[in-house]
Each structure stands twice: as structure tokens, then as C-alpha cells.
Design a protein around this motif. Sequence first.
Motif, PDB file in Angstrom:
ATOM      1  N   VAL A  46       0.851  -1.189   0.000  1.00 37.37           N
ATOM      2  CA  VAL A  46       0.000   0.000   0.000  1.00 37.37           C
ATOM      3  C   VAL A  46       0.887   1.239   0.000  1.00 37.37           C
ATOM      4  N   LEU A  47       0.574   2.189  -0.875  1.00 35.19           N
ATOM      5  CA  LEU A  47       1.226   3.489  -0.868  1.00 35.19           C
ATOM      6  C   LEU A  47       0.210   4.531  -0.424  1.00 35.19           C
ATOM      7  N   VAL A  48       0.535   5.255   0.628  1.00 30.32           N
ATOM      8  CA  VAL A  48      -0.334   6.323   1.142  1.00 30.32           C
ATOM      9  C   VAL A  48       0.403   7.646   0.983  1.00 30.32           C
ATOM     10  N   PHE A  49      -0.093   8.510   0.103  1.00 28.68           N
ATOM     11  CA  PHE A  49       0.469   9.843  -0.094  1.00 28.68           C
ATOM     12  C   PHE A  49      -0.462  10.867   0.530  1.00 28.68           C
ATOM     13  N   VAL A  50       0.116  11.806   1.273  1.00 31.07           N
ATOM     14  CA  VAL A  50      -0.692  12.855   1.901  1.00 31.07           C
ATOM     15  C   VAL A  50       0.207  14.058   2.199  1.00 31.07           C
ATOM     16  N   THR A  51      -0.337  15.243   2.071  1.00 35.52           N
ATOM     17  CA  THR A  51       0.425  16.447   2.413  1.00 35.52           C
ATOM     18  C   THR A  51       0.242  16.779   3.888  1.00 35.52           C
ATOM     19  N   GLU A  52       1.285  17.366   4.479  1.00 33.71           N
ATOM     20  CA  GLU A  52       1.200  17.792   5.861  1.00 33.71           C
ATOM     21  C   GLU A  52       2.300  18.804   6.162  1.00 33.71           C
ATOM     22  N   PRO A  53       2.124  19.613   7.220  1.00 33.25           N
ATOM     23  CA  PRO A  53       3.172  20.569   7.611  1.00 33.25           C
ATOM     24  C   PRO A  53       4.249  19.870   8.427  1.00 33.25           C
ATOM     25  N   PHE A  54       5.504  20.272   8.219  1.00 32.27           N
ATOM     26  CA  PHE A  54       6.635  19.583   8.830  1.00 32.27           C
ATOM     27  C   PHE A  54       7.524  20.591   9.529  1.00 32.27           C
ATOM     28  N   LEU A 102       5.006  10.032   2.096  1.00 33.18           N
ATOM     29  CA  LEU A 102       4.662   8.703   1.590  1.00 33.18           C
ATOM     30  C   LEU A 102       4.855   7.692   2.707  1.00 33.18           C
ATOM     31  N   ASN A 103       3.782   7.004   3.062  1.00 38.47           N
ATOM     32  CA  ASN A 103       3.861   5.840   3.923  1.00 38.47           C
ATOM     33  C   ASN A 103       3.685   4.612   3.034  1.00 38.47           C
ATOM     34  N   SER A 104       4.732   3.816   2.936  1.00 41.10           N
ATOM     35  CA  SER A 104       4.722   2.625   2.087  1.00 41.10           C
ATOM     36  C   SER A 104       4.751   1.384   2.968  1.00 41.10           C
ATOM     37  N   THR A 105       3.807   0.468   2.743  1.00 36.57           N
ATOM     38  CA  THR A 105       3.769  -0.758   3.545  1.00 36.57           C
ATOM     39  C   THR A 105       3.793  -1.986   2.648  1.00 36.57           C
ATOM     40  N   LYS A 106       4.391  -3.053   3.171  1.00 36.80           N
ATOM     41  CA  LYS A 106       4.388  -4.360   2.516  1.00 36.80           C
ATOM     42  C   LYS A 106       4.082  -5.416   3.573  1.00 36.80           C
ATOM     43  N   SER A 115       8.591   5.445   5.622  1.00 31.72           N
ATOM     44  CA  SER A 115       7.986   6.774   5.505  1.00 31.72           C
ATOM     45  C   SER A 115       9.029   7.756   4.991  1.00 31.72           C
ATOM     46  N   SER A 116       8.649   8.554   4.012  1.00 27.63           N
ATOM     47  CA  SER A 116       9.552   9.589   3.500  1.00 27.63           C
ATOM     48  C   SER A 116       8.803  10.902   3.407  1.00 27.63           C
ATOM     49  N   PHE A 117       9.487  11.983   3.782  1.00 31.38           N
ATOM     50  CA  PHE A 117       8.896  13.314   3.882  1.00 31.38           C
ATOM     51  C   PHE A 117       9.638  14.241   2.924  1.00 31.38           C
ATOM     52  N   TYR A 118       8.960  14.636   1.847  1.00 33.70           N
ATOM     53  CA  TYR A 118       9.626  15.373   0.775  1.00 33.70           C
ATOM     54  C   TYR A 118       8.962  16.733   0.563  1.00 33.70           C
ATOM     55  N   HIS A 153      16.516  17.824  -0.545  1.00 32.54           N
ATOM     56  CA  HIS A 153      16.308  16.391  -0.365  1.00 32.54           C
ATOM     57  C   HIS A 153      15.199  16.135   0.659  1.00 32.54           C
ATOM     58  N   ALA A 154      14.767  14.884   0.722  1.00 34.06           N
ATOM     59  CA  ALA A 154      13.794  14.501   1.741  1.00 34.06           C
ATOM     60  C   ALA A 154      14.287  14.955   3.106  1.00 34.06           C
ATOM     61  N   LEU A 155      13.381  15.463   3.917  1.00 35.35           N
ATOM     62  CA  LEU A 155      13.754  15.963   5.229  1.00 35.35           C
ATOM     63  C   LEU A 155      13.943  14.831   6.232  1.00 35.35           C
ATOM     64  N   LYS A 156      13.298  13.694   5.937  1.00 30.66           N
ATOM     65  CA  LYS A 156      13.376  12.571   6.873  1.00 30.66           C
ATOM     66  C   LYS A 156      12.914  11.303   6.153  1.00 30.66           C
ATOM     67  N   VAL A 157      13.548  10.193   6.489  1.00 31.63           N
ATOM     68  CA  VAL A 157      13.112   8.876   6.021  1.00 31.63           C
ATOM     69  C   VAL A 157      13.198   7.933   7.211  1.00 31.63           C
ATOM     70  N   SER A 158      12.151   7.164   7.447  1.00 27.72           N
ATOM     71  CA  SER A 158      12.183   6.171   8.524  1.00 27.72           C
ATOM     72  C   SER A 158      11.739   4.817   7.971  1.00 27.72           C
ATOM     73  N   PHE A 159      12.267   3.767   8.566  1.00 30.69           N
ATOM     74  CA  PHE A 159      12.013   2.416   8.076  1.00 30.69           C
ATOM     75  C   PHE A 159      11.942   1.441   9.240  1.00 30.69           C
ATOM     76  N   SER A 160      11.038   0.461   9.129  1.00 36.59           N
ATOM     77  CA  SER A 160      10.986  -0.611  10.116  1.00 36.59           C
ATOM     78  C   SER A 160      10.530  -1.906   9.446  1.00 36.59           C
ATOM     79  N   SER A 161      11.068  -3.006   9.932  1.00 35.30           N
ATOM     80  CA  SER A 161      10.691  -4.331   9.441  1.00 35.30           C
ATOM     81  C   SER A 161      10.518  -5.248  10.643  1.00 35.30           C
TER      82      SER A 161
END
Length: 318
Positions: A87-95, A116-120, A134-137, A144-152
Motif C-alpha cells: 500500500v502506498l499512502v500519499f498525503v500532504t502535511e506541515p513539517f 509517503l507511507n509505504s507498507t508491505k 515513511s519519507s517526507f519530501y 532532499h527529503a527531510l526525513k526517512v524512517s524504516f521498520s521491518s
Amino acid sequence: MKKWLRFELSVVVFALAIIGMQSCKQSTQDPSPEVALNSEPASAGMVTPKKPLSADFKKYWYAGEAEITSYKLEQARYGELREGNAVLVFVTEPFLKEKQVKADGNNPDNIPVLKLNSTKNYLTGIYPYSIMTSSFYPVHDNQHALKVSFSSQEWCGQVYAQLNNREKFDISSHSYFESEADQEVRLNKTILENELWNKIRVNPDALPVGEVSVIPSMEYIRLSHKELKAYTASVTLNEKEGVNTYRIDYPELDRVLEINFTATFPHTIESWSDSFKSGYGPKAKTMVSKATKIKTLKTPYWRQNSNSFLPLRDTLGL
């Protein structure tokens, strides 16, 4: 006088309650009032002049909704293909630039981002895998992206990492593997594979092409146990029958990622494929993971947490 003070106090309490309800709500504020950021040469990987937003972009991305797209997933893992969903979830927000988190309120220092919140989710035999990135662009496509986070997460343990865009890319990574364990890494700024998915939606005409330096996705680095660094990649962008194919070829990694998206706005991601060696030792072989779109919904999902909204998952094929 006492009645008036009680009325003012009630107004303040009500306002604070409303603010507290904003934890997952999309910002519909027009991002144009944002204070201009300092311009830096693009070669330095810093901030460049803000690119204006089109009327179509504002209408689509600032309508008080997120874009949710489900995909049928075939994921290579341990030398076999696994069926699942993405699932790809795109949404705008203030950062917030300094804290590098979603802002709770509106202020002139907020940076508008497309998140972008991307899930598998897939099974490896008896046990499941759950992956989220999650990536915040910045919507103004000026850094560049201001932040990227990942978990598995899977039954053996969990792996998680976070990249923060500061003077350099500051990365904190944690793993249950002894050889990886807890790591702190600083990398010079260059293209992030994770941010390219956002850039496709923001400004695909400016996607980098040619021979470039790219930091592969956190998912690939952590699950393949590769060194977290920039790799040389050959990147192309081609169009066929209204669909653009963005291809990233990493010769050193023997890996090719292809992202297919519509050539016209809003540049929806239709599918992708990821070719790489799966498995370990002499049994490792090149396999191709694939994701194909099922359904897209534009909806304010953060207000749809009641059981009455469960049928929406059927709509998404999940």
C-alpha cells in the motif's frame, strides 16, 4: 465579569481539544505562505529556490484527503517469491524543520511536505513480514527529503532505521543481528532512492537521469545486509503509451528497480519491479519482485477508524 471569564476559559479549552485531535489529520493549508528558505547550490545537496505549485497540484493534494493505492505484491525473499500486498499512502502535511516531525499547528516556519507511507505485508513460510517506510519530501521540490524512517518486523526480530536531513544525512540504525546491531552513520548528501517516489508525484520532469550517486532504499539495504552508502547508478526515464518508466540500475549491487507511473498529472504509480539477488551463498539467484495496482482511493482515512469503514478495505482488495 465572572461569566465572561468562564466563557473565555471555555473557548480556550475547546481550542486546545481541537488541536489535540489533529494527530493524524492532513493539513489543507495552502503552503504558499511558507517563509522562503536559504538558497544553496544544487551541487551542495542543500536548499534551492522553491518551485511554484500548479493549480492542479493544490486542488488534488490540498483537498483534505489522502491518496491510498493498494497493490498485488510478489516479493522475493530467501530465494522464493512470496504473495502479499503493498500500500502506498500519499498525503500532504506541515513539517517542522528542526524537530523533523509533523507540526501540530500552523506557523510560518513549517515546511509543507508530501509524505509517503509505504507498507508491505507477506508470509515467509510460517511467519509473516511487515515492512513500513515513511519519507517526507518538500512539495516545493527544493531540497532532499527531510526525513526517512524504516521498520521491518518478523518473528526473528525487528530492524529499524531513521535518516534525518541536517548538515549531512544523519542515520541511526538498529538491528537484532550482532554484525549490524546499533549504528550511527553520517553520509554526504546525495540522491535518496526513497525520496524519488515522492519526487515522481511532485515534479517528475526534474527526476535525475544519467550516471548518478544514489543511496538505495533502507528496505533493500537492511534486508540484503548491504553497506549503507551511496552507490553509482545508471538512471533512465522513458515513456510508452502514456506510462513513464523510471529505471535505476545499480551495477555494483546487481539490482534494477523500475517504477511505472502515468505521464500525465497526478502521475499515479501503476506498478513497479525490483530485480536483485535473493537468498544467500551459492543458492542465491536473481529474482524479480513485482507490484501491480489494484485500486486507488482518495479519502480522509484518519477519520475512518470505526468498524463501519471496514468495507473500504474490501474496496482496496486488502
